[in-house]
Design a protein around this motif. Structure first.
Motif, PDB file in Angstrom:
ATOM      1  N   SER B 140       0.849  -1.199   0.000  1.00 48.79           N
ATOM      2  CA  SER B 140       0.000   0.000   0.000  1.00 48.79           C
ATOM      3  C   SER B 140       0.884   1.249   0.000  1.00 48.79           C
ATOM      4  O   SER B 140       0.613   2.221  -0.708  1.00 48.79           O
ATOM      5  CB  SER B 140      -0.914   0.008   1.228  1.00 48.79           C
ATOM      6  OG  SER B 140      -1.775  -1.106   1.192  1.00 48.79           O
ATOM      7  N   GLN B 141       1.964   1.215   0.796  1.00 47.56           N
ATOM      8  CA  GLN B 141       2.848   2.381   0.879  1.00 47.56           C
ATOM      9  C   GLN B 141       3.567   2.605  -0.449  1.00 47.56           C
ATOM     10  O   GLN B 141       3.833   3.749  -0.821  1.00 47.56           O
ATOM     11  CB  GLN B 141       3.845   2.212   2.031  1.00 47.56           C
ATOM     12  CG  GLN B 141       4.811   3.374   2.189  1.00 47.56           C
ATOM     13  CD  GLN B 141       4.125   4.720   2.337  1.00 47.56           C
ATOM     14  OE1 GLN B 141       3.078   4.845   2.964  1.00 47.56           O
ATOM     15  NE2 GLN B 141       4.687   5.751   1.706  1.00 47.56           N
ATOM     16  N   THR B 144       1.502   4.813  -2.424  1.00 46.43           N
ATOM     17  CA  THR B 144       1.546   6.184  -1.910  1.00 46.43           C
ATOM     18  C   THR B 144       2.872   6.858  -2.287  1.00 46.43           C
ATOM     19  O   THR B 144       2.894   8.037  -2.658  1.00 46.43           O
ATOM     20  CB  THR B 144       1.323   6.169  -0.386  1.00 46.43           C
ATOM     21  OG1 THR B 144       0.025   5.604  -0.133  1.00 46.43           O
ATOM     22  CG2 THR B 144       1.373   7.558   0.208  1.00 46.43           C
ATOM     23  N   ASP B 145       3.969   6.116  -2.241  1.00 52.96           N
ATOM     24  CA  ASP B 145       5.260   6.673  -2.674  1.00 52.96           C
ATOM     25  C   ASP B 145       5.229   7.041  -4.161  1.00 52.96           C
ATOM     26  O   ASP B 145       5.733   8.092  -4.560  1.00 52.96           O
ATOM     27  CB  ASP B 145       6.388   5.664  -2.412  1.00 52.96           C
ATOM     28  CG  ASP B 145       6.823   5.621  -0.944  1.00 52.96           C
ATOM     29  OD1 ASP B 145       6.771   6.674  -0.267  1.00 52.96           O
ATOM     30  OD2 ASP B 145       7.220   4.539  -0.480  1.00 52.96           O
ATOM     31  N   GLY B 215      -2.866   8.392   2.235  1.00 51.08           N
ATOM     32  CA  GLY B 215      -2.654   6.960   2.347  1.00 51.08           C
ATOM     33  C   GLY B 215      -3.831   6.230   1.729  1.00 51.08           C
ATOM     34  O   GLY B 215      -4.875   6.827   1.466  1.00 51.08           O
ATOM     35  N   SER B 223      -1.865   2.461   4.166  1.00 48.97           N
ATOM     36  CA  SER B 223      -0.618   3.220   4.181  1.00 48.97           C
ATOM     37  C   SER B 223      -0.915   4.606   4.745  1.00 48.97           C
ATOM     38  O   SER B 223      -2.075   5.004   4.845  1.00 48.97           O
ATOM     39  CB  SER B 223      -0.034   3.350   2.767  1.00 48.97           C
ATOM     40  OG  SER B 223      -0.932   4.022   1.903  1.00 48.97           O
ATOM     41  N   ASP B 224       0.146   5.325   5.120  1.00 51.74           N
ATOM     42  CA  ASP B 224      -0.014   6.650   5.749  1.00 51.74           C
ATOM     43  C   ASP B 224       1.318   7.375   5.636  1.00 51.74           C
ATOM     44  O   ASP B 224       2.347   6.856   6.102  1.00 51.74           O
ATOM     45  CB  ASP B 224      -0.407   6.472   7.230  1.00 51.74           C
ATOM     46  CG  ASP B 224      -0.900   7.763   7.871  1.00 51.74           C
ATOM     47  OD1 ASP B 224      -0.952   8.800   7.184  1.00 51.74           O
ATOM     48  OD2 ASP B 224      -1.244   7.719   9.072  1.00 51.74           O
ATOM     49  N   MET B 225       1.327   8.550   5.013  1.00 51.11           N
ATOM     50  CA  MET B 225       2.566   9.318   4.856  1.00 51.11           C
ATOM     51  C   MET B 225       2.245  10.803   4.788  1.00 51.11           C
ATOM     52  O   MET B 225       1.220  11.190   4.224  1.00 51.11           O
ATOM     53  CB  MET B 225       3.284   8.912   3.566  1.00 51.11           C
ATOM     54  CG  MET B 225       4.540   9.734   3.292  1.00 51.11           C
ATOM     55  SD  MET B 225       5.439   9.195   1.803  1.00 51.11           S
ATOM     56  CE  MET B 225       4.559  10.113   0.551  1.00 51.11           C
ATOM     57  N   THR B 315       3.446   4.928  12.947  1.00 50.78           N
ATOM     58  CA  THR B 315       3.892   6.132  12.245  1.00 50.78           C
ATOM     59  C   THR B 315       4.777   6.963  13.167  1.00 50.78           C
ATOM     60  O   THR B 315       4.653   6.904  14.395  1.00 50.78           O
ATOM     61  CB  THR B 315       2.714   7.008  11.790  1.00 50.78           C
ATOM     62  OG1 THR B 315       2.052   7.546  12.954  1.00 50.78           O
ATOM     63  CG2 THR B 315       1.707   6.222  10.975  1.00 50.78           C
ATOM     64  N   ASP B 332       6.625   9.107   8.442  1.00 52.50           N
ATOM     65  CA  ASP B 332       6.960   7.806   7.858  1.00 52.50           C
ATOM     66  C   ASP B 332       6.240   6.709   8.636  1.00 52.50           C
ATOM     67  O   ASP B 332       5.829   6.917   9.780  1.00 52.50           O
ATOM     68  CB  ASP B 332       8.466   7.536   7.966  1.00 52.50           C
ATOM     69  CG  ASP B 332       9.290   8.409   7.027  1.00 52.50           C
ATOM     70  OD1 ASP B 332       8.718   9.024   6.114  1.00 52.50           O
ATOM     71  OD2 ASP B 332      10.524   8.469   7.236  1.00 52.50           O
ATOM     72  N   THR B 345       8.796   3.599   4.334  1.00 54.64           N
ATOM     73  CA  THR B 345       8.451   4.737   3.477  1.00 54.64           C
ATOM     74  C   THR B 345       9.638   5.074   2.592  1.00 54.64           C
ATOM     75  O   THR B 345      10.770   5.168   3.079  1.00 54.64           O
ATOM     76  CB  THR B 345       8.093   5.948   4.356  1.00 54.64           C
ATOM     77  OG1 THR B 345       7.105   5.539   5.297  1.00 54.64           O
ATOM     78  CG2 THR B 345       7.551   7.095   3.524  1.00 54.64           C
TER      79      THR B 345
END
Lengths: 354, 354
Positions: B140-141, B144-145, B215, B223-225, B315, B332, B345
């Protein structure tokens, strides 16, 4: 009835002294507050709005009813510290939203209070929409209608369900929706026979029926619409089924009025589908209320009977789902009037063949 | 520990006979089921999975643990009809998720059972991620990246926050995300000083700092950023604040390990910000768990102290918010290892000036 009077009537009919609202859509309906953490205490004709420090500015801008309090910590602890419920013995709480651990916290903070769980406190009031609320719902639906119009030029064989779902979300957000009111359904071919299908990587093919169910939030209010497209010339049964669903929907739109109960309205559409021999393939309810939530009371279903009232905004969404083959659903939002209903949905219901 | 053993330990430590899970992310964690309606009954080493007719096929495909039951009506009524809890006197329920009206229904169906509300039953187990779960979160990340990389070529002065938010959602969905894990935050100029700002029609201008927090969900995992961009050359204080936040985050990443408590980890970052004189402008916690929910236990905060464990995915997101001027946040996701942590991340943290 004034909105605070609804709370007063609830307190009186339950022989209570006060009431605590904790469900955010109900708090928004009562006060206008659009944040994510608050409670409302109502007692003896007064209401108190309690939120946390993040919402100090926003609550001053938004809250129309009640004395505004910003709690330094726990909202309920602040309620006790400020003696808002002093002298209250029986206090109503929202049974279908309050959790066991939250009630435990309340009991610890206010050990002398007897908490009375009541369900559906605001259901009948929230269901009847004001002129302003109708405008806001129509605004959200206008975006959804525009997106459908866009899709008629966008959808092509060879695209995946997920491609189309991504486009639906993007086009809603570009037109000012704050969010989707639910993840859109794009269900093609055999997937369209699943009423709650999630978009997959399946690619649209000649002969597919494609069920598209979508809606958005704008200014807090939801839209909700379903249309079914054909990719290339549909088979004979698909055309027949489409017409039966459309006839059932037309019948419900003609019949809809405060003279019927929710169950009778469901039956108006269902009997058309049953008479055509597809009764066992219409597996869900005819509709539901729409407003600050995508699904609100009342359910329009054979399972329970509620009186319909002028001002309610509900969906009318019959469907027929032939397992492993295809499905058709057609959904509009309507507002009940004194004598019938107004349709808030503008998109065509003629079968579009792409 | 085997996942069912966690339930057994909970039953034993509460001197109970059985346990009912009703919170869907916990049920998914235990059984693999991704639908929206189910409960799990665990008693005497056996588990029963109960869902409704819509999920008959899906539950057979997905559910890995327990005997599968499809209830014709109410799930709890079916549990009683099938005598799953026969001989059980004390039955644990999930205190922070079960509502008062649901408990009332349970009591009506099983009048001889004593229901015991317990909080946080699975918190510590769910927090420690398996190798497979880490891969899914990293997947998932990765999306997002990629979307952040796309944004570096997309974002321009003159675009609105809402334009950028729409693009963020679209690009995630096009890359296979099933949904966003939360509505993205795009907060520019003075709006960036609000940690939870919602995207507005404000247009990006030279000199703005822009906080982007985003995310998605894929295969159920979030994901979460957060990254902060500058539109044109930022002012001197903005550069200083950016460096302080980056230093605080670096310090926390160096310190993160099972040797610290959550509170000590929060403090590692917070002390850097305090020493630089910005302590009062870092108003939120350092981080939180991520998994099947975007916000999971534990909170990494000064407010409560939890032991950190190898395998947890959390996170690390310090921020400084200067009211009416600008804000900076850098976030991150990491997984704790036996001796430190791995960063999941991939996006650059050097200040990007557009």
């Amino acid at each position: 009835m004034d909105r605070l009077e609804v709370l007063q009537a609830c307190v009186e009919s339950n022989d209570a002294d006060a009431l605590i609202l904790t469900f955010m859509p109900d708090i928004r309906w009562l006060t206008g507050f659009s944040g994510s953490n608050a409670l409302v205490v109502y007692t003896k004709g007064r209401s108190y709005f309690v939120t946390d420090g993040r919402y100090a500015t926003q609550s001053r801008d938004e809250v129309e009813a009640g004395e505004i309090h910003v709690a330094p910590g726990s909202l309920m602890r602040h309620t006790a510290d400020q003696k808002m419920l002093e002298g209250s013995n029986r206090v109503i709480v929202q049974a279908e939203y309050l959790t066991l651990s939250r009630l435990e916290e309340y009991k610890n903070v206010l050990p002398d209070v007897s908490f009375v769980p009541v369900s559906g406190i605001l259901n009948a009031s929230v269901a009847v929409k004001s002129k302003r609320e109708r405008e806001l719902i129509a605004d959200s639906q206008r975006i959804t209608d525009e997106v459908f119009d866009h899709l008629l030029g966008f959808v092509k064989p060879g695209m995946s369900e997920q491609d189309i779902a991504a486009e639906i979300v993007y086009q809603h957000l570009r037109r000012g929706a704050s969010a989707m009111s639910f993840d859109p359904i794009v269900a093609s071919g055999p997937n369209s026979a699943l009423p709650h299908a999630r978009p997959t990587q399946r690619v649209l093919q000649q002969g597919d029926m494609v069920v598209i169910d979508m809606g958005c939030f704008k200014n807090g209010y939801a839209s909700d619409m379903t249309r079914t497209l054909a990719i290339g010339e549909p088979g004979e049964e698909a055309r027949t089924v489409y017409q039966v669903v459309l006839d059932a929907q037309s019948k419900a739109l003609e019949a809809a009025s405060p003279n019927l109960t929710s169950k009778e309205l469901d039956s108006a559409a269902r009997s058309i589908i049953e008479d055509a021999g597809y009764g066992s393939f219409f597996s869900h309810s005819l509709g539901h209320g729409v407003g600050l939530q995508i699904h609100e009371w009342p359910s329009v279903s054979w399972k329970a009977e509620y009186p319909l009232q002028a001002g309610m905004i509900i969906t009318i969404e019959p469907g027929i789902y032939i397992p492993d083959q295809f499905g058709v659903r057609i959904e509009d939002m309507i507002q009940l009037t004194e004598t019938g209903c107004d349709n808030l949905t503008g998109s065509t219901k003629q079968l579009v063949v792409i």
